[in-house]
Design an enzyme around this catalytic site. Structure first.
Site, mmCIF file in Angstrom:
data_model
loop_
_atom_site.group_PDB
_atom_site.id
_atom_site.type_symbol
_atom_site.label_atom_id
_atom_site.label_comp_id
_atom_site.label_asym_id
_atom_site.label_seq_id
_atom_site.Cartn_x
_atom_site.Cartn_y
_atom_site.Cartn_z
ATOM 1 N N SER A 67 40.933 4.996 58.667
ATOM 2 C CA SER A 67 41.222 4.249 57.568
ATOM 3 C C SER A 67 39.887 3.391 57.245
ATOM 4 O O SER A 67 39.845 2.635 56.486
ATOM 5 C CB SER A 67 42.224 3.416 57.840
ATOM 6 O OG SER A 67 43.449 4.040 57.759
ATOM 7 N N LYS A 70 38.636 3.884 53.936
ATOM 8 C CA LYS A 70 39.187 3.108 53.074
ATOM 9 C C LYS A 70 38.334 2.032 52.154
ATOM 10 O O LYS A 70 38.374 1.815 50.949
ATOM 11 C CB LYS A 70 40.544 2.251 53.207
ATOM 12 C CG LYS A 70 41.585 3.581 53.539
ATOM 13 C CD LYS A 70 42.916 2.597 54.254
ATOM 14 C CE LYS A 70 44.186 3.758 53.979
ATOM 15 N NZ LYS A 70 44.408 4.593 55.206
ATOM 16 N N TYR A 192 43.078 12.367 50.164
ATOM 17 C CA TYR A 192 43.366 11.380 51.077
ATOM 18 C C TYR A 192 43.074 11.967 52.632
ATOM 19 O O TYR A 192 42.522 11.252 53.319
ATOM 20 C CB TYR A 192 44.673 10.514 50.762
ATOM 21 C CG TYR A 192 44.962 9.697 51.793
ATOM 22 C CD1 TYR A 192 44.708 8.512 51.711
ATOM 23 C CD2 TYR A 192 45.848 9.865 52.896
ATOM 24 C CE1 TYR A 192 44.684 7.537 52.719
ATOM 25 C CE2 TYR A 192 46.309 9.057 53.839
ATOM 26 C CZ TYR A 192 45.733 7.747 53.550
ATOM 27 O OH TYR A 192 45.826 6.684 54.534
ATOM 28 N N TYR A 243 45.288 -5.119 58.546
ATOM 29 C CA TYR A 243 46.785 -5.074 58.475
ATOM 30 C C TYR A 243 47.435 -6.461 58.904
ATOM 31 O O TYR A 243 47.041 -7.430 58.448
ATOM 32 C CB TYR A 243 47.223 -3.717 58.957
ATOM 33 C CG TYR A 243 46.662 -2.627 58.867
ATOM 34 C CD1 TYR A 243 46.466 -2.104 57.593
ATOM 35 C CD2 TYR A 243 45.714 -2.004 59.762
ATOM 36 C CE1 TYR A 243 45.693 -1.052 57.336
ATOM 37 C CE2 TYR A 243 44.698 -0.919 59.548
ATOM 38 C CZ TYR A 243 44.853 -0.402 58.300
ATOM 39 O OH TYR A 243 44.089 0.616 58.047
ATOM 40 N N VAL A 261 42.875 4.077 62.771
ATOM 41 C CA VAL A 261 43.565 4.309 63.906
ATOM 42 C C VAL A 261 42.800 5.483 64.887
ATOM 43 O O VAL A 261 43.255 5.643 65.944
ATOM 44 C CB VAL A 261 45.006 4.995 63.703
ATOM 45 C CG1 VAL A 261 45.700 4.180 63.030
ATOM 46 C CG2 VAL A 261 44.773 6.440 62.742
HETATM 47 O O1 DON Z 1 47.485 7.717 56.817
HETATM 48 C C1 DON Z 1 47.298 7.682 58.040
HETATM 49 O O2 DON Z 1 48.312 7.921 58.440
HETATM 50 C C2 DON Z 1 46.008 8.019 58.649
HETATM 51 N N1 DON Z 1 45.528 9.218 58.581
HETATM 52 C C3 DON Z 1 44.992 6.944 58.526
HETATM 53 C C4 DON Z 1 45.668 5.611 59.104
HETATM 54 C C5 DON Z 1 44.876 4.706 59.687
HETATM 55 O O3 DON Z 1 43.658 4.845 60.251
HETATM 56 C C6 DON Z 1 45.368 3.372 59.178
HETATM 57 N N2 DON Z 1 44.880 2.522 60.127
HETATM 58 N N3 DON Z 1 44.771 2.045 61.067
#
Ligand code: DON
Length: 307
Positions: A67, A70, A192, A243, A261
């Site tokens: 993320s 993003k 995405y 978040y 993550v």
């Molecule tokens: O959309 C998802 O679940 C993951 N590919 C990315 C999530 C992410 O890194 C959100 N953050 N902390």
């Protein structure tokens, strides 16, 4: 760099200060490629406005940015498409987990902010409409800004995201039912997931994020964002970039930040430098335990903060 700080010594000190935390928390487990990363990794890099980078530990080891991308997708969507994006996505913290669906129904398919998954899907959808190839556009931009032409997608991570992507698919279809997604959902999800799979090191990330410290100027001196837009992105990072832990992050670190993550976090000291940290062990909100602690030490030791 602009000031007289001894960055190599500072970074060594921070690494020593957070060493006991490295390995605590839990690496992301929803896909095997992330679950198998060594939780004892730790790296940190600082990039000055001129592109000079200092680092410590695993600062040159590529990891899954997830993320963190993003923020770069948002910058490109705003640079190429302008303010109308904000008619489709809000700018308020959600107070919910990054992959939550609950607010979307009573807020009519408009995500709270561009950094929760729902908001990021809207941003990627916009970028796809603007460019015809959102993920390649993003990768090209990151290669240029990091000055690392080797940056690439991780096909295994992207495929795994797709395989375990039911929740993101649900979020995207739900928003499409409100008319807030323009492209076919399967194609959007593909872009995405490719976007999430981009691998970068702390050095790459710190350099790539410098346009946010340079008030919108790219590495070649050209303007990506107006000064005002750069301020706005930094503000949304501060309030929404980590978040439902954004309040705690602002309290401890006092900088705009964006986590992923994979255990990476990018943080910006406007007018000074960009920081990137990586350590895979996550807290309950999905933010790197040692990463947040290292940024906390950085701002505490240097006094460099937006406050
Ligand atoms: O959309 C998802 O679940 C993951 N590919 C990315 C999530 C992410 O890194 C959100 N953050 N902390």
């Amino acid at each position: 760099m602009a000031d007289t700080l001894d960055y190599p010594a500072l970074l060594e000190r921070i690494a020593a200060d957070v060493a006991a935390l490295v390995g605590s928390g839990t690496p992301a487990e929803y896909i095997p490629a992330l679950a198998s990363v060594d939780p004892h990794r730790f790296g940190m890099a600082v990039a000055g406005l001129d592109g000079t980078v200092h680092g410590v530990g695993d600062w040159e080891v590529p990891f899954s940015t997830q993320s963190v991308t993003k923020v770069f997708a948002l910058a490109l969507a705003l640079a190429e498409g302008g303010d109308s994006l904000w008619e489709r996505v809000g700018r308020e913290p959600s107070g919910n987990p990054f992959n939550s669906l609950v607010q979307l129904e009573y807020e009519n398919g408009i995500p709270r902010n561009p950094f929760i998954n729902a908001g990021a899907l809207v941003v990627t959808d916009r970028l796809q409409s603007l460019t015809g190839d959102a993920s390649s556009e993003l990768l090209g931009f990151l290669r240029e800004e990091s000055r690392n032409p080797e940056l690439s997608f991780d096909a295994e991570v992207a495929a795994s995201e797709q395989e375990h992507g039911d929740r993101n698919a649900a979020v995207a279809h739900f928003m499409a039912s409100y008319g807030n997604i323009d492209n076919p959902v399967p194609a959007l999800l593909e872009h995405y997931f490719w976007q999430c799979s981009i691998e970068m090191s702390c050095a790459d990330l710190a350099r790539a994020g410098l346009f946010l410290a340079r008030h919108g100027l790219r590495s070649d001196g050209s303007r990506l964002l107006t000064r005002s837009e750069a301020k706005q992105i930094n503000a949304v990072m501060l309030t929404c970039g980590t978040y439902d832990a954004a309040g705690e992050f602002a309290y401890r670190v006092g900088l705009p930040g964006k986590s992923g993550v994979g255990g990476g976090i990018i943080a910006v000291v406007p007018g000074q430098c960009t920081l990137a940290v990586w350590s895979p062990g996550l807290d309950a909100q999905g933010n790197s335990v040692a990463g947040v602690a290292a940024l906390d030490r950085f701002t505490t030791l240097t006094g460099l903060s937006v406050f």
